[in-house]
Design an enzyme around this catalytic site. Structure first.
Site, short mmCIF file in Angstrom:
data_model
loop_
_atom_site.label_atom_id
_atom_site.label_comp_id
_atom_site.label_asym_id
_atom_site.label_seq_id
_atom_site.Cartn_x
_atom_site.Cartn_y
_atom_site.Cartn_z
N VAL A 104 -30.54 -30.71 69.98
CA VAL A 104 -30.04 -31.94 70.57
C VAL A 104 -28.63 -32.17 70.04
O VAL A 104 -28.33 -31.87 68.88
CB VAL A 104 -30.94 -33.14 70.20
CG1 VAL A 104 -30.38 -34.44 70.76
CG2 VAL A 104 -32.37 -32.93 70.70
N CYS A 105 -27.78 -32.70 70.89
CA CYS A 105 -26.43 -33.09 70.48
C CYS A 105 -25.69 -31.87 69.92
O CYS A 105 -25.87 -30.75 70.40
CB CYS A 105 -26.51 -34.24 69.47
SG CYS A 105 -24.99 -35.16 69.21
N SER A 106 -24.89 -32.06 68.88
CA SER A 106 -24.11 -30.94 68.34
C SER A 106 -24.94 -30.02 67.47
O SER A 106 -24.39 -29.09 66.86
CB SER A 106 -22.91 -31.48 67.54
OG SER A 106 -23.34 -32.38 66.54
N GLY A 107 -26.26 -30.22 67.43
CA GLY A 107 -27.13 -29.27 66.77
C GLY A 107 -27.06 -27.89 67.39
O GLY A 107 -27.43 -26.88 66.76
N GLY A 154 -27.96 -33.10 75.46
CA GLY A 154 -26.64 -33.66 75.18
C GLY A 154 -26.68 -34.57 73.97
O GLY A 154 -27.54 -34.45 73.10
#
Length: 223
Positions: A104-107, A154
Site C-alpha cells: 500500500v502507498c509507497s510500500g 495507492g
C-alpha cells in the site's frame, strides 16, 4: 460467511510507517474467515509510527512462517529502513514463495528494491510515482492495481480498497461485501480532490510545497 481455505497473512511493520496504510487492510482482513494475521518486524519491540502511534509486533523475521500474503505500507520515515539488507532479504525470501505479494502507498518501494516488481505494473502514493518508476517499475495511477499475483494500492486511504480487493481474491465477492458492510465503508468525502488527476495543478503544487517543507520530500512541481 464460512470459508474452508486458510490463509496466512503477514503485515510488515517498521519504525516511521504510516499507520493507516496497514490498519486499513488489517481491519478488512480481521473480519474475513480463515485468515491468520502476523504483524511482523525484526523484533517485538514497540514501533512508533510517523504520526506518533505505538504498535507492538507479534512476529519477528526469524519466527515468521511461510506467508500466503505479504504486505507492507509506506511511511514518512521509510527511507531509514527501505535499503536495510535484513529487511530486503526478508521480502525476497517471503516474496519468492507467497501466493500474493502486495503493498500500500509507497510500500511498493520495498518490493521494488527487493526485486519483486520488475515486469509488473504497480500503484503507489502519487508523490512517489516518479521515484518508483526510477526503480524500473511500470507505475499505474489506479487506486488498486492487480497484476497477476502482485496487488498494490495507492496512497494511505487506498489501503481499504486494496484490502477489499484482496478479500475478494481470497474469500470471494460475498465475503468482501460483508467485510465492507461491517466496516460501514461508504465514503462520502467533503471534497473531490483526493487524487492529483482530480485536484488540479494549483492545489497539487501547493500540496507538493507543503510536503517538501513539512516532510523533507523532493518532488517536482507540475505544469
Amino acid at each position: 460467511m464460512s470459508h474452508s481455505q486458510q490463509y496466512v497473512v503477514g503485515l510488515v511493520f517498521y519504525p516511521g510507517m504510516t499507520a493507516l496504510d496497514i490498519i486499513g487492510p488489517q481491519t478488512v482482513f480481521s473480519s474475513l474467515p480463515g485468515i491468520q494475521i502476523h504483524r511482523i518486524w525484526k523484533t517485538l519491540d514497540p514501533i512508533h509510527t510517523d504520526d506518533g502511534m505505538k504498535i507492538v509486533p507479534d512476529t519477528t523475521f526469524e519466527t515468521c512462517p511461510a506467508l500466503d500474503v505479504i504486505c507492507v505500507g509506506g511511511g514518512l520515515k521509510q527511507a531509514a529502513v527501505v535499503d536495510d539488507p535484513q529487511v530486503l532479504e526478508f521480502f525476497q525470501k517471503q516474496g519468492n514463495t507467497a501466493k500474493f505479494v502486495t503493498s500500500v502507498c509507497s510500500g511498493s518501494e520495498f518490493l521494488a528494491k527487493a526485486g519483486l516488481l520488475q515486469g509488473y505494473r504497480a500503484a503507489t502514493h502519487w508523490l512517489f510515482r516518479e521515484q518508483l518508476a526510477k526503480l524500473g517499475v511500470e507505475v499505474a495511477t489506479e487506486r488498486v492495481v492487480v497484476d497477476r499475483n502482485r496487488i498494490t494500492g495507492g496512497g494511505v486511504t487506498a489501503g481499504i480498497d486494496f484490502g477489499l480487493a484482496i478479500a475478494e481474491v481470497l474469500c470471494g465477492q460475498e465475503a468482501a461485501k460483508i467485510a465492507q458492510l461491517l466496516m460501514e465503508y461508504d465514503p462520502a468525502p467533503s471534497f473531490d480532490v483526493g487524487s492529483p488527476e482530480k485536484a488540479g495543478a494549483d492545489l497539487v503544487n501547493k500540496a507538493i510545497a507543503y510536503a517538501a517543507e513539512a516532510f523533507n520530500l523532493e518532488v517536482k512541481q507540475v505544469a
